[in-house]
Design an enzyme around this catalytic site. Sequence first.
Site, PDB file in Angstrom:
ATOM      1  N   ARG A  11      -2.153  -6.510  -2.648  1.00  0.00           N
ATOM      2  CA  ARG A  11      -2.129  -7.370  -1.446  1.00  0.00           C
ATOM      3  C   ARG A  11      -3.547  -7.701  -1.002  1.00  0.00           C
ATOM      4  O   ARG A  11      -4.518  -7.132  -1.516  1.00  0.00           O
ATOM      5  CB  ARG A  11      -1.438  -6.619  -0.291  1.00  0.00           C
ATOM      6  CG  ARG A  11       0.011  -6.360  -0.534  1.00  0.00           C
ATOM      7  CD  ARG A  11       0.652  -5.620   0.627  1.00  0.00           C
ATOM      8  NE  ARG A  11       0.347  -4.196   0.642  1.00  0.00           N
ATOM      9  CZ  ARG A  11      -0.076  -3.535   1.718  1.00  0.00           C
ATOM     10  NH1 ARG A  11      -0.258  -4.176   2.849  1.00  0.00           N
ATOM     11  NH2 ARG A  11      -0.327  -2.242   1.663  1.00  0.00           N
ATOM     12  N   TYR A 153     -12.571   6.203   9.504  1.00  0.00           N
ATOM     13  CA  TYR A 153     -12.792   5.011   8.671  1.00  0.00           C
ATOM     14  C   TYR A 153     -14.293   4.707   8.579  1.00  0.00           C
ATOM     15  O   TYR A 153     -14.815   4.420   7.491  1.00  0.00           O
ATOM     16  CB  TYR A 153     -12.020   3.856   9.317  1.00  0.00           C
ATOM     17  CG  TYR A 153     -11.969   2.561   8.554  1.00  0.00           C
ATOM     18  CD1 TYR A 153     -11.067   2.371   7.504  1.00  0.00           C
ATOM     19  CD2 TYR A 153     -12.789   1.496   8.913  1.00  0.00           C
ATOM     20  CE1 TYR A 153     -11.005   1.147   6.832  1.00  0.00           C
ATOM     21  CE2 TYR A 153     -12.729   0.278   8.251  1.00  0.00           C
ATOM     22  CZ  TYR A 153     -11.838   0.112   7.217  1.00  0.00           C
ATOM     23  OH  TYR A 153     -11.770  -1.099   6.548  1.00  0.00           O
TER      24      TYR A 153
HETATM   25  P1  NAP Z   1      -4.324  -4.324   2.926  1.00  0.00           P
HETATM   26  O1  NAP Z   1      -3.909  -5.747   3.027  1.00  0.00           O
HETATM   27  O2  NAP Z   1      -3.764  -3.329   3.863  1.00  0.00           O
HETATM   28  O3  NAP Z   1      -4.103  -3.831   1.415  1.00  0.00           O
HETATM   29  C1  NAP Z   1      -4.451  -2.524   1.080  1.00  0.00           C
HETATM   30  C2  NAP Z   1      -4.347  -2.358  -0.410  1.00  0.00           C
HETATM   31  O4  NAP Z   1      -4.778  -1.027  -0.756  1.00  0.00           O
HETATM   32  C3  NAP Z   1      -2.934  -2.476  -0.929  1.00  0.00           C
HETATM   33  O5  NAP Z   1      -2.967  -3.075  -2.203  1.00  0.00           O
HETATM   34  C4  NAP Z   1      -2.473  -1.026  -1.030  1.00  0.00           C
HETATM   35  O6  NAP Z   1      -1.458  -0.793  -2.034  1.00  0.00           O
HETATM   36  C5  NAP Z   1      -3.758  -0.374  -1.478  1.00  0.00           C
HETATM   37  N1  NAP Z   1      -3.792   1.061  -1.213  1.00  0.00           N
HETATM   38  C6  NAP Z   1      -3.713   1.688  -0.010  1.00  0.00           C
HETATM   39  N2  NAP Z   1      -3.767   3.031  -0.187  1.00  0.00           N
HETATM   40  C7  NAP Z   1      -3.868   3.236  -1.534  1.00  0.00           C
HETATM   41  C8  NAP Z   1      -3.947   4.386  -2.348  1.00  0.00           C
HETATM   42  N3  NAP Z   1      -3.932   5.623  -1.808  1.00  0.00           N
HETATM   43  N4  NAP Z   1      -4.014   4.239  -3.694  1.00  0.00           N
HETATM   44  C9  NAP Z   1      -4.028   3.000  -4.250  1.00  0.00           C
HETATM   45  N5  NAP Z   1      -3.957   1.862  -3.529  1.00  0.00           N
HETATM   46  C10 NAP Z   1      -3.880   1.996  -2.180  1.00  0.00           C
HETATM   47  O7  NAP Z   1      -5.914  -4.188   3.117  1.00  0.00           O
HETATM   48  P2  NAP Z   1      -7.086  -5.283   2.985  1.00  0.00           P
HETATM   49  O8  NAP Z   1      -7.338  -5.834   4.328  1.00  0.00           O
HETATM   50  O9  NAP Z   1      -6.849  -6.152   1.833  1.00  0.00           O
HETATM   51  O10 NAP Z   1      -8.317  -4.284   2.692  1.00  0.00           O
HETATM   52  C11 NAP Z   1      -8.861  -4.094   1.404  1.00  0.00           C
HETATM   53  C12 NAP Z   1     -10.151  -3.294   1.560  1.00  0.00           C
HETATM   54  O11 NAP Z   1     -11.043  -4.016   2.407  1.00  0.00           O
HETATM   55  C13 NAP Z   1      -9.956  -1.938   2.215  1.00  0.00           C
HETATM   56  O12 NAP Z   1     -10.819  -0.999   1.646  1.00  0.00           O
HETATM   57  C14 NAP Z   1     -10.363  -2.188   3.651  1.00  0.00           C
HETATM   58  O13 NAP Z   1     -10.804  -1.010   4.262  1.00  0.00           O
HETATM   59  C15 NAP Z   1     -11.469  -3.186   3.458  1.00  0.00           C
HETATM   60  N6  NAP Z   1     -11.755  -4.001   4.618  1.00  0.00           N
HETATM   61  C16 NAP Z   1     -10.808  -4.825   5.143  1.00  0.00           C
HETATM   62  C17 NAP Z   1     -11.122  -5.584   6.253  1.00  0.00           C
HETATM   63  C18 NAP Z   1     -10.143  -6.524   6.884  1.00  0.00           C
HETATM   64  O14 NAP Z   1     -10.456  -7.059   7.951  1.00  0.00           O
HETATM   65  N7  NAP Z   1      -8.991  -6.774   6.315  1.00  0.00           N
HETATM   66  C19 NAP Z   1     -12.393  -5.487   6.827  1.00  0.00           C
HETATM   67  C20 NAP Z   1     -13.330  -4.645   6.264  1.00  0.00           C
HETATM   68  C21 NAP Z   1     -13.006  -3.913   5.160  1.00  0.00           C
HETATM   69  P3  NAP Z   1       0.135  -0.909  -1.640  1.00  0.00           P
HETATM   70  O15 NAP Z   1       0.425  -2.379  -1.526  1.00  0.00           O
HETATM   71  O16 NAP Z   1       0.834  -0.272  -2.811  1.00  0.00           O
HETATM   72  O17 NAP Z   1       0.325  -0.192  -0.345  1.00  0.00           O
END
Ligand code: NAP
Length: 242
Positions: A11, A153
């Site tokens: 995702r 975090y």
């Molecule tokens: P997201 O939409 O919540 O997606 C999270 C992804 O991580 C999903 O594919 C999920 O797999 C996977 N995941 C979670 N726990 C896991 C585990 N233990 N083992 C393997 N896969 C795992 O998050 P996102 O917003 O795309 O974020 C991606 C990265 O960017 C993260 O590291 C987040 O901290 C960072 N980030 C995001 C933002 C933001 O604003 N969105 C800002 C700064 C940094 P499942 O689908 O199987 O649950």
Amino acid sequence: MKYALVTGASRGIGRSIALRLAQMGYPVLINYHSRKEAAEQTRTLIEEKGGSAELLPFDTANGKETDEVFTQWQDEHPGDSVAVLVNNAGIRMDNLLLFMQNEHWHQVVDTSLNGFFYLTRRALKDMLANRWGRIITISSLSGIKGLAGQTNYSAAKAALIGASKALAQEVAPRMVTVNVVAPGFIATDMTKDMEEKNLKALIPARRFGQPEEVADLVGFLASDRAAYITGEVISINGGLYT
Ligand code: NAP
């Protein structure tokens, strides 16, 4: 064959990165934790554009499982290796430190930081032998500035920066680069419960970023053109923190 492995590629940002790397010609390993259907959708999107991808489920927080899955993949793919590793999987479990439970601290740190350690250690070996590799890790604005309610975090995301800077110096002679991307607010499932209207007012660009914008930056860092960039932290936050 040289593969790109993206953790948390079912995702959000990880999916966009997987698509971008597939467009660049890499066969992609789509890691995810529990949402198989979403991971299959990422694979379909890649295949529709003429790319190829395999699902590689494991819990990044679990070192034993990571080792087993990686070893099995290597056994089934003799001669192949991971040339681009994107440590993207992450979760947030926000609370004020005073009320934070042990498991909320450990789950957040284990998923991002320990996951980086378990998987990077495995993927690095082939990169060093091949004298080419890209390790790109998704940190956060929270790991640079610190955000109230996110001590777990912020700690995990800040530690990823320290680890990447140290590793960059270890492996630069073998033409392996190690960089960090630090997004601000990006429109994904992770931010969908946030008050976007109020938060947007704080962002000079007046909007949340899109996952594709993060993926473009990761794509550049993965390319040959970024060979002289290593140990860097690149923010992508619409001017929210400079
Ligand atoms: P997201 O939409 O919540 O997606 C999270 C992804 O991580 C999903 O594919 C999920 O797999 C996977 N995941 C979670 N726990 C896991 C585990 N233990 N083992 C393997 N896969 C795992 O998050 P996102 O917003 O795309 O974020 C991606 C990265 O960017 C993260 O590291 C987040 O901290 C960072 N980030 C995001 C933002 C933001 O604003 N969105 C800002 C700064 C940094 P499942 O689908 O199987 O649950």
